[in-house]
Write an enzyme that holds these catalytic residues in place. Structure first.
Site, PDB file in Angstrom:
ATOM      1  N   ARG A 268       0.939  -1.018   0.188  1.00  0.00           N
ATOM      2  CA  ARG A 268      -0.161  -0.213   0.028  1.00  0.00           C
ATOM      3  C   ARG A 268       0.800   1.270  -0.001  1.00  0.00           C
ATOM      4  NH1 ARG A 268      -3.115  -3.021  -1.129  1.00  0.00           N
ATOM      5  NH2 ARG A 268      -5.444  -3.239  -0.644  1.00  0.00           N
ATOM      6  N   GLU A 297      -4.065   7.670  -5.091  1.00  0.00           N
ATOM      7  CA  GLU A 297      -4.411   7.138  -6.309  1.00  0.00           C
ATOM      8  C   GLU A 297      -5.792   7.215  -6.736  1.00  0.00           C
ATOM      9  OE1 GLU A 297      -1.563   2.991  -5.016  1.00  0.00           O
ATOM     10  OE2 GLU A 297      -4.053   2.853  -4.977  1.00  0.00           O
ATOM     11  N   HIS A 316      -1.209   0.225  -9.632  1.00  0.00           N
ATOM     12  CA  HIS A 316      -2.044  -0.691  -8.665  1.00  0.00           C
ATOM     13  C   HIS A 316      -2.436  -1.873  -9.323  1.00  0.00           C
ATOM     14  CE1 HIS A 316      -3.657  -0.630  -4.285  1.00  0.00           C
ATOM     15  NE2 HIS A 316      -3.373  -2.015  -4.794  1.00  0.00           N
TER      16      HIS A 316
END
Length: 352
Positions: A268, A297, A316
């Site tokens: 993360r 993000e 991601h």
């Protein structure tokens, strides 16, 4: 035969999507389970009504009202997520309500481990710059004339690659490199097992304890966090985002690292203090980074990381593989079905 209901909290029409159909398929294999697809954008009262008497909810999205929902569902025992990360859930509050949270049981572990290794290799060989230069017509920027036959230099403008077209000290293999793995769980252990075959030296740090047989299979040696940071050629992060891990890599930790080290993060974004990382890269405190995650993000277009040539970024997407999707759907349905029948769930995340 008694039948059991499992709710799927998801966008409207989810049952018609590929992922929705995966869930339906695996529910059919359970023989005694019915899925109830509930539109996650409905009012809380309506969702409560549709989930009455349900013991298990599979989430297919981030819904901030889960704790409030649990308060109003006396029957609820499990929130089943499709992801490895569960930082968006108030696990301690849910635990107090008698509700467990399970992650995906390692359904995406192989994909993320492979992606982490791909980032290591890509940073070490500047793969993104090689590809972009060739596609932009700057083939010669990475060519080495005395190693190639009949190379023809084009009239294309040279690239903006500032470190130089061929600085051999900036290109490396993984053989013999010390890989420091922070978090030897499902993903970190798979990174270790694969890199052992690449002739790497493997060390790890984890606050959790593992059976000796588990550690032996990884071929990794346990060390303190300080030793790992100060001696590793590559530091790779495989920890959940919790209060105890937010910004666990910041200025002090980056200063401990070797000047030629690289940092890999597929966990993360907020596990790393992003501003501290940017400063460390600009000041050449560490050599480079491979990041599948960022603190914000999608990444904002004015983020300096986008303009650093010693950084490789992916969106991601480490988990994205067909095999991961199938594994995750299968585990989610099986685990939720167990709880619906009155059994204990697997892969429960501690309420921290």
């Amino acid at each position: 035969m008694k039948r059991y209901s499992v709710a799927v909290l998801a966008p409207k029409g989810y049952e018609e999507t590929e992922r929705g159909k995966d869930l339906i398929y695996f529910a059919s294999k359970e023989h005694d389970v019915d899925l109830i697809f509930v539109d996650g954008e409905l009012s809380l009262d309506k969702i409560i009504e549709e989930c009455t008497n349900v013991k298990s909810i599979i989430t297919q999205g981030v819904y901030k009202y889960i704790t409030e929902l649990a308060k109003n569902l006396d029957s609820l025992k499990l929130i089943q997520t499709p992801s490895a990360g569960t930082d968006w859930l108030e696990k301690s509050k849910l635990y107090e309500l008698g509700v467990s949270v399970s992650n995906n049981g390692g359904g995406n572990a192989v994909a993320v481990a492979e992606h982490a290794i791909a980032l290591m290799f890509s940073v070490y060989r500047k793969l993104d710059l090689q590809i972009s230069n060739v596609k932009s017509g700057n083939y010669q920027d990475f060519a080495v004339p005395d190693l190639m036959d009949d190379i023809k230099f084009t009239k294309n403008p040279s690239s903006t690659y500032t470190p130089g077209s061929w600085n051999r000290k900036e290109y490396h293999t993984l053989v013999g490199k010390k890989i420091g793995i922070i978090g030897l769980g499902r993903i970190g252990s798979r990174v270790a097992k694969r890199l052992f075959g690449w002739e790497c030296e493997l060390i790890y740090h984890d606050v959790a304890t593992f059976p000796d047989s588990y550690i032996k299979e990884t071929n990794a040696k346990q060390v303190s966090l300080d030793e790992l940071l100060s001696t590793s050629d590559i530091v790779t992060l495989h920890v959940p985002l919790e209060k105890t891990t937010k910004h666990m890599i910041s200025t002090d930790e980056l200063k401990m690292m070797k000047s030629n080290a690289i940092l890999i993060n597929t966990s993360r974004g907020s596990v790393v203090d992003e501003q501290a990382l940017i400063e460390a890269l600009n000041q050449k405190i560490i050599f480079g980074a491979g990041l599948d995650v960022t603190e914000v993000e999608p990444i904002e277009m004015d983020n300096p990381l986008l303009h650093l040539e010693n950084v490789i970024l992916t969106p991601h997407f480490a988990t994205r593989a067909y095999e991961s999707e199938i594994n995750i759907a299968s585990f989610a349905v099986k685990n939720a079905s167990k709880v619906a029948r009155g059994d204990k769930p697997d892969s429960v995340v501690p309420p921290v």
